[in-house]
Enzyme design. Structure first.
Site, PDB file in Angstrom:
ATOM      1  N   GLY A   1      -4.939  -4.031 -45.159  1.00 16.57           N
ATOM      2  CA  GLY A   1      -4.733  -4.579 -44.030  1.00 16.57           C
ATOM      3  C   GLY A   1      -5.078  -4.288 -42.820  1.00 16.57           C
ATOM      4  CG  PHE A   2      -3.001  -5.976 -39.208  1.00 22.74           C
ATOM      5  CD1 PHE A   2      -3.357  -6.509 -39.651  1.00 22.74           C
ATOM      6  CD2 PHE A   2      -1.861  -5.337 -38.022  1.00 22.74           C
ATOM      7  CE1 PHE A   2      -3.024  -7.514 -39.151  1.00 22.74           C
ATOM      8  CE2 PHE A   2      -1.672  -6.463 -38.449  1.00 22.74           C
ATOM      9  CZ  PHE A   2      -1.965  -7.444 -38.670  1.00 22.74           C
TER      10      PHE A   2
ATOM     11  NE  ARG B   1       4.788   2.773 -49.831  1.00 22.27           N
ATOM     12  CZ  ARG B   1       4.485   1.647 -50.474  1.00 22.27           C
ATOM     13  NH1 ARG B   1       5.685   2.250 -51.678  1.00 22.27           N
ATOM     14  NH2 ARG B   1       4.116   0.986 -50.674  1.00 22.27           N
TER      15      ARG B   1
ATOM     16  CG  ASN C   1      -0.359  -0.555 -39.552  1.00 19.77           C
ATOM     17  OD1 ASN C   1      -0.857  -1.633 -39.182  1.00 19.77           O
ATOM     18  ND2 ASN C   1      -0.830  -0.358 -40.398  1.00 19.77           N
TER      19      ASN C   1
ATOM     20  CE1 TYR D   1       7.739  -8.672 -40.752  1.00 16.09           C
ATOM     21  CE2 TYR D   1       7.209 -10.639 -39.199  1.00 16.09           C
ATOM     22  CZ  TYR D   1       6.433  -9.406 -39.713  1.00 16.09           C
ATOM     23  OH  TYR D   1       5.358  -9.264 -39.612  1.00 16.09           O
TER      24      TYR D   1
ATOM     25  N   GLY E   1      -0.474 -12.895 -33.824  1.00 12.26           N
ATOM     26  CA  GLY E   1       0.182 -14.086 -34.886  1.00 12.26           C
ATOM     27  C   GLY E   1      -0.074 -13.811 -36.314  1.00 12.26           C
TER      28      GLY E   1
ATOM     29  CB  VAL F   1      -3.135 -11.848 -39.128  1.00 10.23           C
ATOM     30  CG1 VAL F   1      -4.633 -11.191 -39.565  1.00 10.23           C
ATOM     31  CG2 VAL F   1      -2.632 -11.238 -37.879  1.00 10.23           C
TER      32      VAL F   1
ATOM     33  CD  GLU G   1      -3.011  -5.236 -49.975  1.00  2.32           C
ATOM     34  OE1 GLU G   1      -1.874  -4.626 -50.868  1.00  2.32           O
ATOM     35  OE2 GLU G   1      -3.499  -4.540 -50.379  1.00  2.32           O
ATOM     36  CG  PHE G   2       1.896  -9.793 -43.535  1.00  5.30           C
ATOM     37  CD1 PHE G   2       2.980  -8.748 -43.069  1.00  5.30           C
ATOM     38  CD2 PHE G   2       2.448 -11.161 -43.381  1.00  5.30           C
ATOM     39  CE1 PHE G   2       4.433  -9.264 -42.470  1.00  5.30           C
ATOM     40  CE2 PHE G   2       3.522 -11.536 -42.863  1.00  5.30           C
ATOM     41  CZ  PHE G   2       4.220 -10.526 -42.538  1.00  5.30           C
TER      42      PHE G   2
HETATM   43  C1  8X3 Z   1       2.863 -11.978 -39.103  1.00  3.33           C
HETATM   44  C2  8X3 Z   1       2.984 -13.031 -38.318  1.00  3.33           C
HETATM   45  O1  8X3 Z   1       4.124 -15.430 -37.925  1.00  3.33           O
HETATM   46  O2  8X3 Z   1       3.825 -14.597 -40.527  1.00  3.33           O
HETATM   47  O3  8X3 Z   1       3.927 -10.645 -38.226  1.00  3.33           O
HETATM   48  O4  8X3 Z   1       5.781 -13.765 -38.796  1.00  3.33           O
HETATM   49  S1  8X3 Z   1       3.854 -13.857 -38.727  1.00  3.33           S
END
Ligand code: 8X3
Length: 250
Positions: free
Chosen positions: A13-14, A34, A83, A149, A180, A182, A186-187
């Site tokens: 990712g970032f 990791r 990050n 989160y 915002g 993205v 893999e988020f």
């Molecule tokens: C990621 C943006 O909107 O999924 O930090 O929380 S959001």
């Protein structure tokens, strides 16, 4: 001027986008993560400008051994990019898993604190340095299912601003980047426990930011003259905006 930049969560990712961008801009990157296989792949791709560092930011003892455990010519870290971070789950708070909550706090809050605590004294002693914390629009704008989160990212943002309060008068800069929506990382897949189909729906019909966009922002703040400090940078794709407050009507 070539800088030594330590990026946590550098293999995806970032983090990976920033590692590539920083090396492309002529800097050296300590890529911390990791996963050894991914680190090795990144080092092979980017060459000698990368030092691969196997590190779990939640391991307080391993992090506190930094920077003494780095090779001597990599110890004077100019820029720390905190990050490493993650989201787990999007269920409402009353249905969320306690393990998920603990995990987000461990990485997003404690991991960032460990890294900053380890590297900040050296920066102050050298009277130069830059801490870039990756926060989120979720730090400012609540949304359903954001609970821990969002709260963890609010910690990141407020910690960043409070660091500035302590560091004023030194040459050490602090920047809080708040992306915002993205896509292409893999988020969301991680947030949904590997469910790529559900993750894909988050970005359906949008033109989201990309990891390269965030790397662009990081490269910009790093390259600014030493007397300029960007405190906070909130970044959304053009297709996203803060919404109205929720009203439940009968
Ligand atoms: C990621 C943006 O909107 O999924 O930090 O929380 S959001």
């Amino acid at each position: 001027m070539a800088l030594t930049i330590l990026v946590t969560g550098a293999t995806a990712g970032f983090g990976a986008a920033m590692a590539r961008r920083f090396v492309g801009d002529g800097h050296r990157v300590i890529a911390a993560a990791r996963r050894v296989d991914r680190l090795e792949a990144l080092r092979k791709e980017l060459g000698a400008a990368v030092l691969a560092l196997t590190l779990d930011v939640t391991d307080a003892d391993a992090v506190s051994a930094l920077p003494g455990s780095l090779p001597a010519d990599w110890r004077d870290v100019d820029v720390l990019v905190n990050n490493a971070g993650l989201a787990r789950g999007l269920d409402p708070a009353h249905k969320a898993s306690m393990a998920d909550w603990d995990h987000m706090v461990a990485v997003n809050v404690s991991g960032m604190m460990h890294m900053t605590h380890a590297l900040l004294p050296g920066m102050v002693a050298r009277n130069r340095g830059h801490v870039i914390n990756i926060s989120s629009t979720a730090a400012i704008y609540p949304y359903p299912g954001g609970h821990v989160y969002g709260a963890s990212k609010a910690f990141v943002t407020q910690f960043s601003l409070n660091l500035r309060a302590d560091l004023v008068g030194t040459g050490v800069r602090v920047t809080d980047l708040e992306p915002g929506l993205v896509g292409g990382t893999e988020f969301s897949v991680n947030r949904f426990g590997g469910d790529a189909e559900r993750a894909g729906k988050v970005y359906a019909g949008t033109v989201p930011l990309t990891a390269d966009d965030i790397a662009e922002a990081a490269a910009w703040v790093v390259g600014l003259p030493a007397h300029m400090n960007i405190n906070r940078m909130e970044i959304m794709p053009t297709c996203q905006a803060p919404g109205p407050l929720a009203i439940k009507r009968a």
